[in-house]
Design an enzyme around this catalytic site. Structure first.
Site, PDB file in Angstrom:
ATOM      1  N   GLU A 284      26.166 -98.140-110.518  1.00 14.68           N
ATOM      2  CA  GLU A 284      24.969 -97.685-109.792  1.00 14.68           C
ATOM      3  C   GLU A 284      23.857 -97.311-110.776  1.00 14.68           C
ATOM      4  O   GLU A 284      22.700 -97.654-110.578  1.00 14.68           O
ATOM      5  CB  GLU A 284      25.353 -96.487-108.913  1.00 14.68           C
ATOM      6  CG  GLU A 284      24.215 -95.934-108.098  1.00 14.68           C
ATOM      7  CD  GLU A 284      24.324 -96.227-106.614  1.00 14.68           C
ATOM      8  OE1 GLU A 284      25.380 -96.745-106.180  1.00 14.68           O
ATOM      9  OE2 GLU A 284      23.369 -95.954-105.886  1.00 14.68           O
TER      10      GLU A 284
ATOM     11  N   GLY B 229      21.502 -96.359 -95.251  1.00 16.69           N
ATOM     12  CA  GLY B 229      20.286 -95.607 -95.540  1.00 16.69           C
ATOM     13  C   GLY B 229      20.203 -94.263 -94.847  1.00 16.69           C
ATOM     14  O   GLY B 229      19.144 -93.649 -94.794  1.00 16.69           O
TER      15      GLY B 229
ATOM     16  N   ASP C  48      29.683 -89.048-104.866  1.00 16.28           N
ATOM     17  CA  ASP C  48      29.865 -89.918-103.707  1.00 16.28           C
ATOM     18  C   ASP C  48      31.065 -90.845-103.864  1.00 16.28           C
ATOM     19  O   ASP C  48      31.878 -91.004-102.955  1.00 16.28           O
ATOM     20  CB  ASP C  48      28.592 -90.733-103.471  1.00 16.28           C
ATOM     21  CG  ASP C  48      27.384 -89.834-103.265  1.00 16.28           C
ATOM     22  OD1 ASP C  48      27.577 -88.686-102.846  1.00 16.28           O
ATOM     23  OD2 ASP C  48      26.263 -90.277-103.542  1.00 16.28           O
TER      24      ASP C  48
HETATM   25  P1  ADP Z   1      22.852 -94.847 -98.379  1.00 15.01           P
HETATM   26  O1  ADP Z   1      23.783 -95.061 -99.504  1.00 15.01           O
HETATM   27  O2  ADP Z   1      22.491 -93.436 -98.197  1.00 15.01           O
HETATM   28  O3  ADP Z   1      23.311 -95.460 -97.101  1.00 15.01           O
HETATM   29  P2  ADP Z   1      21.129 -96.396-100.066  1.00 15.01           P
HETATM   30  O4  ADP Z   1      19.689 -96.731 -99.975  1.00 15.01           O
HETATM   31  O5  ADP Z   1      21.645 -95.751-101.286  1.00 15.01           O
HETATM   32  O6  ADP Z   1      21.477 -95.569 -98.760  1.00 15.01           O
HETATM   33  O7  ADP Z   1      21.990 -97.711 -99.886  1.00 15.01           O
HETATM   34  C1  ADP Z   1      21.717 -98.620 -98.856  1.00 15.01           C
HETATM   35  C2  ADP Z   1      21.836-100.020 -99.424  1.00 15.01           C
HETATM   36  O8  ADP Z   1      23.228-100.316 -99.652  1.00 15.01           O
HETATM   37  C3  ADP Z   1      21.356-101.095 -98.476  1.00 15.01           C
HETATM   38  O9  ADP Z   1      19.970-101.292 -98.586  1.00 15.01           O
HETATM   39  C4  ADP Z   1      22.147-102.298 -98.970  1.00 15.01           C
HETATM   40  O10 ADP Z   1      21.559-102.832-100.132  1.00 15.01           O
HETATM   41  C5  ADP Z   1      23.479-101.676 -99.369  1.00 15.01           C
HETATM   42  N1  ADP Z   1      24.438-101.737 -98.245  1.00 15.01           N
HETATM   43  C6  ADP Z   1      25.050-100.715 -97.632  1.00 15.01           C
HETATM   44  N2  ADP Z   1      25.871-101.145 -96.641  1.00 15.01           N
HETATM   45  C7  ADP Z   1      25.749-102.492 -96.622  1.00 15.01           C
HETATM   46  C8  ADP Z   1      26.307-103.545 -95.830  1.00 15.01           C
HETATM   47  N3  ADP Z   1      27.165-103.287 -94.831  1.00 15.01           N
HETATM   48  N4  ADP Z   1      25.946-104.812 -96.114  1.00 15.01           N
HETATM   49  C9  ADP Z   1      25.078-105.086 -97.107  1.00 15.01           C
HETATM   50  N5  ADP Z   1      24.517-104.157 -97.859  1.00 15.01           N
HETATM   51  C10 ADP Z   1      24.833-102.879 -97.654  1.00 15.01           C
HETATM   52 MG    MG Z   2      23.359 -94.649-101.546  1.00 16.12          MG
END
Ligand code: ADP
Ligand code: MG
Length: 410
Positions: free
Chosen positions: A191, A153, A203
């Site tokens: 996505e 996030g 990305d």
């Molecule tokens: P960003 O891609 O900028 O980090 P996003 O809101 O697009 O933020 O994505 C974050 C989401 O991706 C998390 O809420 C989760 O659902 C998923 N995610 C990312 N890394 C993990 C992880 N290590 N384990 C489980 N889910 C993950």
């Molecule tokens: Mg993201």
């Protein structure tokens, strides 16, 4: 600066992969078929240009999502003990909201329709869904254990890292022979269609096609790419990421509204996408707000091209002013910054950064600053002090370096 969060190298990846394989055996009772990794990314410059068929210049991070995966064998009983469970997908992640235990999810390939999976399982499930679409392949059930060092996030694309790690693993295990642009398109569809986030192609491309020591100059229309050397250390520079810890969300209306403004602008100017607007076009016929949105995209594309020129000429320091101009355009014309991002950028520059800008979609997330390596710690501390004085939540700051794109580790 956060301790112990700087640049792990590839030796570190091997050790991490072995540890993940051991943990997989503990969770699922047998060894994985292999371990794959996919990095997060920062975008050096070229923001909100990807969905306008424009130019971007991201680099893959030295932080990655790692997945250990094992396909279900037809001769083995399904997880419910019966023969019927061969399309069951068991997912586990070491990341949990409270930082303990595992996040687990179970689904069936046959049940994967958009909207059917909530939570993080939607990212790997989305990949399975696009691979096994009407013209696709039969994806069997599998077990997957995920561990990621990409902060979640923070606008560094932790979500794409999960999707890309999943697709490189499945491509390998199912011998699909997909090339990198195809994998980028497929994860974008995962996505867009399955998770429901209207993100562009940048990305995934950075995660799939990045290289250590280089940025990826990508034409988002043709997906033609060039690795442009980014010899930061040779110039005594490093990239400081400041995660404002302000939640950004693509699901929320700002991102969609910007995309709509671009489409409106392109239609009014009589082109299919803003990529095709000639340089000297008069934007006076557009309403004031749309004109500013369009101007950002046009000037940002030019800034990407100029950044690439300077990097090709070995002028790394010279890109600083372009980063600054990009931030100003995102703040004033595109209006996707926020007080915390502005403060991080202004403070970093005031404390000696060569250049700084917000990175990613905006409305929160992270800023990047190109800083002299020997001043990074001090600049990070100065930003943290400024946040405290302004009454903002403490930011998280760490160093990143351009790392290798996705692939098999074990
Ligand atoms: P960003 O891609 O900028 O980090 P996003 O809101 O697009 O933020 O994505 C974050 C989401 O991706 C998390 O809420 C989760 O659902 C998923 N995610 C990312 N890394 C993990 C992880 N290590 N384990 C489980 N889910 C993950
Ligand atoms: Mg993201």
């Amino acid at each position: 600066m956060t301790r112990g969060r700087t640049a792990p190298g590839s030796g570190h990846d091997d050790a991490r992969a072995r540890q993940l394989a051991r943990r997989f055996a503990g969770v699922f009772g047998h060894a994985p078929d292999g371990v794959w990794r996919a990095p997060g990314r920062v975008n050096l410059i070229g923001e909100h240009t990807d969905y306008n068929d424009g130019f971007v210049l991201p680099f893959a991070l030295d932080r990655s999502a790692m997945v250990a995966v094992r396909l279900r064998r037809p001769e083995e009983p399904g997880p419910d003990g019966g023969a019927a469970g061969h399309d069951v997908v068991d997912l586990a992640s070491t990341w949990t909201p409270d930082g303990t235990g595992l996040s687990r999810a179970r689904l069936r390939v046959a049940d994967l329709v958009p909207g059917a999976v909530a939570g993080w399982g939607a990212y790997p499930a989305g990949v399975v869904h696009v691979l096994s679409g009407p013209d696709g392949v039969r994806v069997p059930g599998f077990e997957l254990l995920l561990d990621s060092t990409v902060p979640v996030g923070a606008g560094l694309s932790s979500s794409h890292a999960v999707e890309v790690a999943t697709i490189v693993a499945l491509d390998d295990l199912l011998a699909l022979g997909l090339d990198r642009p195809a994998m980028a398109r497929l994860t974008q569809r995962a996505e867009n269609e399955f998770v429901g986030a209207p993100t562009g192609i940048m990305d995934q491309s950075a995660s799939l096609r990045g290289r250590a020591g280089a940025a990826l100059f990508l034409d988002c229309r043709s997906l033609e790419a060039e690795l442009v050397p980014l010899p930061l250390a040779e110039h005594g520079l490093t990239v400081l990421v400041v995660d404002t810890r302000v939640a950004h969300s693509h699901a929320d209306g700002g991102y969609a509204a910007r995309r709509a403004a671009c489409e409106r602008g392109a239609a009014a100017l009589g082109v299919g996408s803003l990529r095709d607007v000639p340089r000297d076009t008069d934007l006076g016929a557009l309403d004031e707000e749309t004109a500013r949105r369009v101007r950002h995209v046009l000037t940002e594309n030019d800034r990407v091209l100029e950044t690439v020129e300077r990097l090709r000429a070995g002028d790394v320091t010279g890109i600083g002013e372009l980063l600054a101009a990009s931030h100003a355009s995102l703040r004033d014309d595109y209006e996707v910054s926020c007080p915390e991002l502005d403060l991080a950028v202004d403070t970093a520059r005031g404390a000696g950064a060569v250049g700084a800008r917000m990175t990613g979609g905006g409305f929160g997330g992270s800023a990047i600053a190109l800083v002299p390596a020997d001043a990074a710690e001090r600049i990070a501390a100065t930003v943290a002090e400024a946040f405290a004085r302004a009454g903002h939540r403490a930011p998280d700051a760490f160093l990143v370096a351009p790392g290798d794109g996705a692939g098999r580790v074990l």
